[in-house]
Design a protein around this motif. Structure first.
Motif, PDB file in Angstrom:
ATOM      1  N   TYR A  62       0.856  -1.186   0.000  1.00 55.52           N
ATOM      2  CA  TYR A  62       0.000   0.000   0.000  1.00 55.52           C
ATOM      3  C   TYR A  62       0.892   1.236   0.000  1.00 55.52           C
ATOM      4  N   CYS A  63       0.708   2.103  -0.988  1.00 56.54           N
ATOM      5  CA  CYS A  63       1.512   3.321  -1.098  1.00 56.54           C
ATOM      6  C   CYS A  63       0.874   4.424  -0.259  1.00 56.54           C
ATOM      7  N   VAL A  64       1.668   5.023   0.624  1.00 63.38           N
ATOM      8  CA  VAL A  64       1.161   6.114   1.465  1.00 63.38           C
ATOM      9  C   VAL A  64       1.768   7.464   1.091  1.00 63.38           C
ATOM     10  N   SER A  65       2.815   7.465   0.259  1.00 69.95           N
ATOM     11  CA  SER A  65       3.338   8.728  -0.269  1.00 69.95           C
ATOM     12  C   SER A  65       4.305   8.444  -1.406  1.00 69.95           C
ATOM     13  N   GLY A  66       4.525   9.465  -2.233  1.00 64.80           N
ATOM     14  CA  GLY A  66       5.441   9.351  -3.359  1.00 64.80           C
ATOM     15  C   GLY A  66       4.767   8.777  -4.588  1.00 64.80           C
ATOM     16  N   ASN A  67       5.596   8.370  -5.558  1.00 66.53           N
ATOM     17  CA  ASN A  67       5.046   7.831  -6.805  1.00 66.53           C
ATOM     18  C   ASN A  67       6.053   6.939  -7.499  1.00 66.53           C
ATOM     19  N   GLY A  68       5.537   6.111  -8.385  1.00 68.94           N
ATOM     20  CA  GLY A  68       6.370   5.219  -9.165  1.00 68.94           C
ATOM     21  C   GLY A  68       5.514   4.394 -10.101  1.00 68.94           C
ATOM     22  N   LEU A  69       6.098   3.321 -10.606  1.00 74.34           N
ATOM     23  CA  LEU A  69       5.415   2.438 -11.542  1.00 74.34           C
ATOM     24  C   LEU A  69       5.729   0.991 -11.180  1.00 74.34           C
ATOM     25  N   ILE A  70       4.776   0.112 -11.464  1.00 75.70           N
ATOM     26  CA  ILE A  70       5.039  -1.321 -11.387  1.00 75.70           C
ATOM     27  C   ILE A  70       4.777  -1.887 -12.773  1.00 75.70           C
ATOM     28  N   GLU A  80       0.554   2.800 -12.580  1.00 82.82           N
ATOM     29  CA  GLU A  80       1.041   3.905 -11.751  1.00 82.82           C
ATOM     30  C   GLU A  80       0.831   3.576 -10.285  1.00 82.82           C
ATOM     31  N   ILE A  81       1.800   3.940  -9.471  1.00 82.09           N
ATOM     32  CA  ILE A  81       1.715   3.786  -8.025  1.00 82.09           C
ATOM     33  C   ILE A  81       1.795   5.190  -7.425  1.00 82.09           C
ATOM     34  N   TYR A  82       0.883   5.498  -6.529  1.00 80.94           N
ATOM     35  CA  TYR A  82       0.877   6.784  -5.829  1.00 80.94           C
ATOM     36  C   TYR A  82       0.043   6.623  -4.574  1.00 80.94           C
ATOM     37  N   ASP A  83       0.020   7.645  -3.745  1.00 81.02           N
ATOM     38  CA  ASP A  83      -0.696   7.617  -2.471  1.00 81.02           C
ATOM     39  C   ASP A  83      -2.119   7.088  -2.657  1.00 81.02           C
ATOM     40  N   GLY A  84      -2.431   6.003  -1.953  1.00 82.08           N
ATOM     41  CA  GLY A  84      -3.765   5.412  -2.008  1.00 82.08           C
ATOM     42  C   GLY A  84      -3.867   4.163  -2.858  1.00 82.08           C
ATOM     43  N   ILE A  85      -2.820   3.829  -3.615  1.00 78.18           N
ATOM     44  CA  ILE A  85      -2.837   2.630  -4.466  1.00 78.18           C
ATOM     45  C   ILE A  85      -2.296   1.435  -3.687  1.00 78.18           C
ATOM     46  N   MET A  86      -3.011   0.298  -3.789  1.00 83.14           N
ATOM     47  CA  MET A  86      -2.574  -0.977  -3.221  1.00 83.14           C
ATOM     48  C   MET A  86      -2.399  -1.944  -4.381  1.00 83.14           C
ATOM     49  N   TYR A  87      -1.358  -2.784  -4.289  1.00 80.07           N
ATOM     50  CA  TYR A  87      -1.243  -3.899  -5.227  1.00 80.07           C
ATOM     51  C   TYR A  87      -0.853  -5.139  -4.449  1.00 80.07           C
ATOM     52  N   ALA A  88      -1.310  -6.290  -4.952  1.00 79.16           N
ATOM     53  CA  ALA A  88      -1.018  -7.570  -4.308  1.00 79.16           C
ATOM     54  C   ALA A  88      -0.411  -8.505  -5.338  1.00 79.16           C
ATOM     55  N   HIS A  95       8.067  -8.733 -11.643  1.00 80.23           N
ATOM     56  CA  HIS A  95       7.833  -7.344 -12.031  1.00 80.23           C
ATOM     57  C   HIS A  95       9.070  -6.481 -11.844  1.00 80.23           C
ATOM     58  N   ILE A  96       9.002  -5.295 -12.409  1.00 79.29           N
ATOM     59  CA  ILE A  96      10.009  -4.262 -12.184  1.00 79.29           C
ATOM     60  C   ILE A  96       9.307  -3.149 -11.417  1.00 79.29           C
ATOM     61  N   LEU A  97       9.886  -2.733 -10.307  1.00 79.29           N
ATOM     62  CA  LEU A  97       9.368  -1.612  -9.526  1.00 79.29           C
ATOM     63  C   LEU A  97      10.242  -0.407  -9.840  1.00 79.29           C
ATOM     64  N   HIS A  98       9.620   0.615 -10.398  1.00 75.41           N
ATOM     65  CA  HIS A  98      10.320   1.830 -10.801  1.00 75.41           C
ATOM     66  C   HIS A  98      10.013   2.947  -9.810  1.00 75.41           C
ATOM     67  N   GLY A  99      11.040   3.534  -9.224  1.00 72.36           N
ATOM     68  CA  GLY A  99      10.842   4.738  -8.433  1.00 72.36           C
ATOM     69  C   GLY A  99      10.501   5.885  -9.362  1.00 72.36           C
ATOM     70  N   GLY A 100       9.599   6.757  -8.923  1.00 74.37           N
ATOM     71  CA  GLY A 100       9.153   7.876  -9.750  1.00 74.37           C
ATOM     72  C   GLY A 100       9.981   9.129  -9.540  1.00 74.37           C
ATOM     73  N   THR A 101       9.306  10.253  -9.553  1.00 73.51           N
ATOM     74  CA  THR A 101       9.983  11.546  -9.408  1.00 73.51           C
ATOM     75  C   THR A 101      10.281  11.885  -7.958  1.00 73.51           C
ATOM     76  N   ASP A 103      10.609   9.857  -3.779  1.00 75.10           N
ATOM     77  CA  ASP A 103      10.653   8.594  -3.046  1.00 75.10           C
ATOM     78  C   ASP A 103       9.237   8.109  -2.752  1.00 75.10           C
ATOM     79  N   MET A 104       9.040   6.788  -2.838  1.00 76.32           N
ATOM     80  CA  MET A 104       7.766   6.177  -2.456  1.00 76.32           C
ATOM     81  C   MET A 104       7.896   5.590  -1.063  1.00 76.32           C
ATOM     82  N   ARG A 105       6.877   5.793  -0.259  1.00 75.64           N
ATOM     83  CA  ARG A 105       6.791   5.166   1.067  1.00 75.64           C
ATOM     84  C   ARG A 105       5.681   4.126   0.981  1.00 75.64           C
TER      85      ARG A 105
END
Length: 131
Positions: A62-70, A80-88, A95-101, A103-105
């Motif tokens: 579960y992303c609580v801050s920041g952004n990126g891509l899976i 897209e991954i950003y605050d409020g997105i969950m993935y299981a 997969h490849i987890l990409h950090g965005g612009t 840091d993602m928490r």
């Protein structure tokens, strides 16, 4: 009851860093806590790239801050991954987890629970550690 403060984990052996510096995982609950899962706060650094394939574990994130891509390596889809997105990763999804612009928490749960020392091998896998 278990009460932990993230400030007491940062800088200890319960804060594990990626071998190549892409992330830091603060392991708040581990196998020896006997909860049936492990619970982590992970910081994925901006503009990083991590190959992950949990063959031995299921993970919810579960992303609580920041952004990126899976990037799902089987389907080729990118999410897209950003605050409020969950993935299981319910099918041990490679997969490849990409950090965005920035840091993602991320808040992460693993089953089976991690021991705490795990780090990705060259295939993106966390090993099963039998203590």
């Amino acid at each position: 009851m278990i009460i932990r403060n993230i400030k007491d984990i940062i800088g200890t052996d319960k804060e594990v860093h990626a071998k190549d510096g892409q992330w830091s995982s603060r392991r708040m609950l581990l196998r020896n806590d006997n909860m049936g899962f492990s619970f982590h706060e992970t910081i994925v650094y901006a503009r990083s790239k991590t190959h992950i394939h949990y063959k031995n574990h299921l993970e919810a994130v579960y992303c609580v801050s920041g952004n990126g891509l899976i990037e799902d390596l089987k389907s080729g889809k990118v999410y897209e991954i950003y605050d409020g997105i969950m993935y299981a990763l319910d099918k041990h999804d490679e997969h490849i987890l990409h950090g965005g612009t920035e840091d993602m928490r991320l808040i992460c749960v693993f089953n089976p629970p991690l021991v705490g020392t795990e780090n990705h091998d060259k295939h993106g896998v966390y090993p099963i550690i039998n203590e």
